[in-house]
Scaffold this active site. Structure first.
Site, PDB file in Angstrom:
ATOM      1  NE  ARG A 115       4.128  -7.427  10.733  1.00 32.80           N
ATOM      2  CZ  ARG A 115       3.461  -6.774   9.779  1.00 32.80           C
ATOM      3  NH1 ARG A 115       2.582  -7.406   9.029  1.00 32.80           N
ATOM      4  NH2 ARG A 115       3.649  -5.484   9.593  1.00 32.80           N
ATOM      5  CE  LYS A 143       3.123   0.113   4.678  1.00 31.87           C
ATOM      6  NZ  LYS A 143       2.539  -0.160   3.362  1.00 31.87           N
ATOM      7  CD  GLU A 202      -2.736   1.257   2.476  1.00 30.74           C
ATOM      8  OE1 GLU A 202      -2.711   0.338   3.314  1.00 30.74           O
ATOM      9  OE2 GLU A 202      -3.450   2.261   2.559  1.00 30.74           O
TER      10      GLU A 202
HETATM   11  P1  ATP Z   1       2.858  -2.051   7.740  1.00 27.45           P
HETATM   12  O1  ATP Z   1       2.168  -2.620   8.949  1.00 27.45           O
HETATM   13  O2  ATP Z   1       4.283  -1.746   7.952  1.00 27.45           O
HETATM   14  O3  ATP Z   1       2.105  -0.904   7.135  1.00 27.45           O
HETATM   15  P2  ATP Z   1       1.611  -3.675   5.838  1.00 27.45           P
HETATM   16  O4  ATP Z   1       1.485  -5.141   5.922  1.00 27.45           O
HETATM   17  O5  ATP Z   1       0.406  -2.864   6.105  1.00 27.45           O
HETATM   18  O6  ATP Z   1       2.834  -3.230   6.711  1.00 27.45           O
HETATM   19  P3  ATP Z   1       1.712  -3.509   3.022  1.00 27.45           P
HETATM   20  O7  ATP Z   1       2.142  -2.370   2.189  1.00 27.45           O
HETATM   21  O8  ATP Z   1       0.277  -3.864   3.009  1.00 27.45           O
HETATM   22  O9  ATP Z   1       2.203  -3.210   4.483  1.00 27.45           O
HETATM   23  O10 ATP Z   1       2.592  -4.799   2.759  1.00 27.45           O
HETATM   24  C1  ATP Z   1       2.936  -5.321   1.506  1.00 27.45           C
HETATM   25  C2  ATP Z   1       3.331  -6.763   1.714  1.00 27.45           C
HETATM   26  O11 ATP Z   1       4.444  -6.843   2.608  1.00 27.45           O
HETATM   27  C3  ATP Z   1       2.213  -7.584   2.327  1.00 27.45           C
HETATM   28  O12 ATP Z   1       2.095  -8.785   1.596  1.00 27.45           O
HETATM   29  C4  ATP Z   1       2.665  -7.831   3.723  1.00 27.45           C
HETATM   30  O13 ATP Z   1       2.188  -9.069   4.174  1.00 27.45           O
HETATM   31  C5  ATP Z   1       4.188  -7.802   3.599  1.00 27.45           C
HETATM   32  N1  ATP Z   1       4.823  -7.393   4.859  1.00 27.45           N
HETATM   33  C6  ATP Z   1       4.600  -6.261   5.565  1.00 27.45           C
HETATM   34  N2  ATP Z   1       5.317  -6.253   6.701  1.00 27.45           N
HETATM   35  C7  ATP Z   1       6.030  -7.407   6.727  1.00 27.45           C
HETATM   36  C8  ATP Z   1       6.956  -7.990   7.648  1.00 27.45           C
HETATM   37  N3  ATP Z   1       7.296  -7.380   8.787  1.00 27.45           N
HETATM   38  N4  ATP Z   1       7.488  -9.193   7.345  1.00 27.45           N
HETATM   39  C9  ATP Z   1       7.156  -9.808   6.190  1.00 27.45           C
HETATM   40  N5  ATP Z   1       6.298  -9.321   5.289  1.00 27.45           N
HETATM   41  C10 ATP Z   1       5.725  -8.132   5.537  1.00 27.45           C
HETATM   42 MG    MG Z   2      -1.335  -2.763   5.061  1.00 28.89          MG
END
Ligand code: ATP
Ligand code: MG
Length: 621
Positions: free
Chosen positions: A320, A330, A96
């Site tokens: 994760r 983020k 995102e």
């Molecule tokens: P954040 O909580 O930092 O905003 P998010 O999961 O909301 O992370 P996205 O932009 O939706 O962020 O993530 C893109 C991809 O990265 C998703 O498939 C998510 O599962 C993966 N991802 C995000 N954080 C991690 C992590 N700490 N370890 C492994 N994969 C991750």
């Molecule tokens: Mg997200």
């Protein structure tokens, strides 16, 4: 308490044992995470991308790395059983664009792109841009830069917003089929009606509207007739489902906001759960890998696919990445930026890819680290030291060496001819014979590190002190004799004599010295600002705060130390942004983009391991 056991490291392969003692930490969403008790991992980096280069590769002939990775096993099985017919393995990385990518995303990127590569497949970069209020072009640009920097390239650049038209048509299709309805309840009421983990939900009074009424209202929602929050479109599934995600989830909400790509074309936006699986399907994604918190969403993901009869992409959830002393969210990273706790998203203390890039971390070191993690179905916490280990390993191979004195103390060699300069030949990188050598000037007045001299040496202090002989690296043996002090009694100059026969760093009579020190010739230096970084948080779990506290309370007040006037060997004036350097005995460094022709700025990427600090600590000094 965490500790890390490093076991044998041999030619290209690394065998790693990580032992994390039993501790419970909160995940990003506040949930408890079971920690890994003992895992042994055999790492093979994905740096070898030859499989991707071989279009004829197939699973039987692939050389498969031995790190336990159930995702790889699943894909191999699906290829073997032709679960997706003759379709190639296709993955996507779906960020995102609401912030910069962090080291957790690096794991997802390496899995999405790396596994597709291994199976001769393809990966799209898809922006999950369904939330116009939080998303920006700046983030879209930085994400592309970061993915490329890690060493990956996408098959297609996609946006969920490209599919808004198709998603809308599918919503109409679900309304026609009696599987979706417009609800007039407020957000609060929807929450109350949803029930809890132990109580079923209740049907909305609007749940049984006719198809005609639903079509009319949904089209008018799209036409902009209603204010934000006044209505939503919901899937009609089961308000009594034990899985709350299945209790008539919201598909569309009204948001009158300008979208970074579609402008004001839309005022209804699809929810993640409705947009994500359908976007996968449109792109023929076979394996849609995401983190474990989405496991409870999988039944909904499948429900939409089944109702619509579209390409059945398979969601698979993996663990994760969590790191000690690090926040990977983020939203929280944005808070650090907005509140000025750090100097932007690319502050070298940030766990963002742009931050650690600026800090001097290498993409190769990150890829090897991620490969060593494998993938499992249990969330754990990885010691930050492990990430650092793979960086040091990589930096050691490629860093150009130089000598630099961070806190200079003048060393005068009384018996060295005044006005004379000689040059000693020094290897640019002892780990890389191709890196060549350079000529380093040596003269009567040098700078040494202030901490390398003690007028009154403590026990086991082998560096310079009165009467003690040490080696000046690549140059001569010297013995200290006297000091000059300022009015406050601080040592400002050390006087010594050198042994001309010890040129190159060895004495012909076989005399041994216990210490070798780095130095720079005082007349042949450049000054530079050096920024020394420490951990951004002082608690291994930044979210561990008393009631009413905030993770911001755990920000380490001493995470940045600025050394204003370090003295660097002249060759470092040629340093380039993006290249790694090792200041001998001090650490790994890189040139910061803040540097100007008048003022160089270096970042410390990582210190070298300091055994003296450990001895002093043990002695309780
Ligand atoms: P954040 O909580 O930092 O905003 P998010 O999961 O909301 O992370 P996205 O932009 O939706 O962020 O993530 C893109 C991809 O990265 C998703 O498939 C998510 O599962 C993966 N991802 C995000 N954080 C991690 C992590 N700490 N370890 C492994 N994969 C991750
Ligand atoms: Mg997200």
């Amino acid at each position: 308490m965490f500790f890390l056991l490093l076991s044998g490291v041999f030619a290209g392969w690394q065998s790693f044992s990580v032992v994390v003692q039993e501790t419970f930490f909160a995940g990003n969403d506040g949930s408890a995470i079971a920690t890994i008790k003992a895992v042994t991992r055999n790492a093979l980096p994905w740096n070898n991308r030859s499989m991707a280069d071989n279009p004829d590769s197939n699973v039987e002939t692939l050389e498969i790395p031995s790190t336990p990775n159930f995702l790889r096993d699943r894909i191999a099985e699906d290829v073997r059983t032709k679960k997706f017919g003759d379709a190639v393995v296709q993955t996507r990385f779906p960020p995102e664009p609401n912030g910069y990518l962090h080291i957790g995303h690096a794991k997802a990127i390496c899995l999405d792109f790396g596994l597709a590569d291994e199976f001769g497949g393809k990966t799209n970069l898809r922006f999950d841009d369904t939330n116009p209020e939080k998303e920006e072009q700046e983030y879209v640009d930085s994400i592309q830069k970061d993915v490329r920097w890690l060493g990956f390239d996408w098959e297609q650049l996609c946006y969920a917003s490209d599919y808004f038209g198709q998603l809308y048509e599918w919503a109409i299709q679900l309304i026609h089929a009696g599987k979706a309805y417009v609800d007039d309840l407020s957000a609060d009421e929807i929450r109350q009606y949803r029930g809890t983990l132990t109580e079923p939900g209740r049907d909305s009074p609007w749940r049984n509207r006719t198809v005609e009424e639903n079509l009319d209202l949904f089209m008018r929602m799209k036409a902009g007739e209603f204010p934000d929050g006044s209505r939503v479109l919901r899937a009609k599934i089961d308000m009594a489902s034990p899985n709350i995600n299945m209790r008539d989830p919201i598909m569309y909400r009204i948001v009158h906001a300008e979208h970074h790509r579609t402008g004001n074309e839309w005022c209804i936006y699809p929810m993640y759960d409705y947009a994500h699986g359908q976007s996968d399907s449109i792109e023929n994604v076979t394996h849609s890998m995401c983190t474990l918190e989405f496991a409870d969403h999988q039944p909904l993901y499948r429900w939409f696919v089944e109702q619509l009869g579209i390409f059945p992409s398979q969601q698979i959830e993996f663990d994760r990445l969590n790191l000690t002393y690090t926040l990977l969210s983020k939203r929280k990273l944005l808070q650090l930026v907005q509140e000025g706790r750090v100097n932007g998203w690319d502050d070298p203390r940030m766990p963002t890819l742009s931050g650690i890039r600026r800090r001097g971390f290498t993409p190769e070191g990150i890829r090897t680290f991620v490969a060593s993690l494998g993938a499992t179905r249990t969330n754990g916490i990885i010691d930050f030291e492990m990430l650092e280990h793979f960086q040091r390993d990589d930096l050691n191979k490629r860093a150009t060496r130089g000598m630099a004195v961070l806190r200079p103390l003048k060393l005068v060699i009384d018996n060295y001819p005044e006005g004379q300069t000689e040059y000693v030949e020094v290897a640019n990188n002892p780990e890389d014979s191709m890196a060549g050598t350079r000529q380093v000037p040596f003269s009567r007045e040098l700078y040494i590190e202030r901490e390398d001299f003690r007028e009154v040496p403590p026990p086991k202090y082998y560096r310079l002190s009165p009467g003690k002989e040490v080696r000046l690296r690549n140059a001569y043996f010297v013995v200290a004799h006297s000091v000059a002090k300022d009015a406050d009694g601080n040592v400002v100059e050390v006087h010594c004599t050198y042994d001309p026969a010890s040129r190159g760093g060895n004495s012909p009579d076989g005399r041994k010295v216990k210490s070798t020190m780095h130095w720079v010739s005082a007349a042949h230096v450049i000054s530079a600002e050096v920024r020394l970084y420490d951990k951004l948080f002082s608690n291994p779990n930044p979210q561990d705060v008393p009631d009413g506290g905030s993770f911001l309370d755990n920000v380490n007040p001493n995470s940045l130390e600025i050394v204003a006037d370090a003295k660097l060997e002249l060759s470092l004036a040629e340093a380039k942004v993006g290249a790694p350097y090792q200041f001998e005995r001090v650490g790994y460094f890189c040139l910061d983009p803040d540097s100007t022709a008048e003022k160089l700025v270096f970042n410390r990427t990582l210190p070298l391991k300091d055994t003296w600090a450990k001895i002093e600590k043990k002695a309780g000094a």
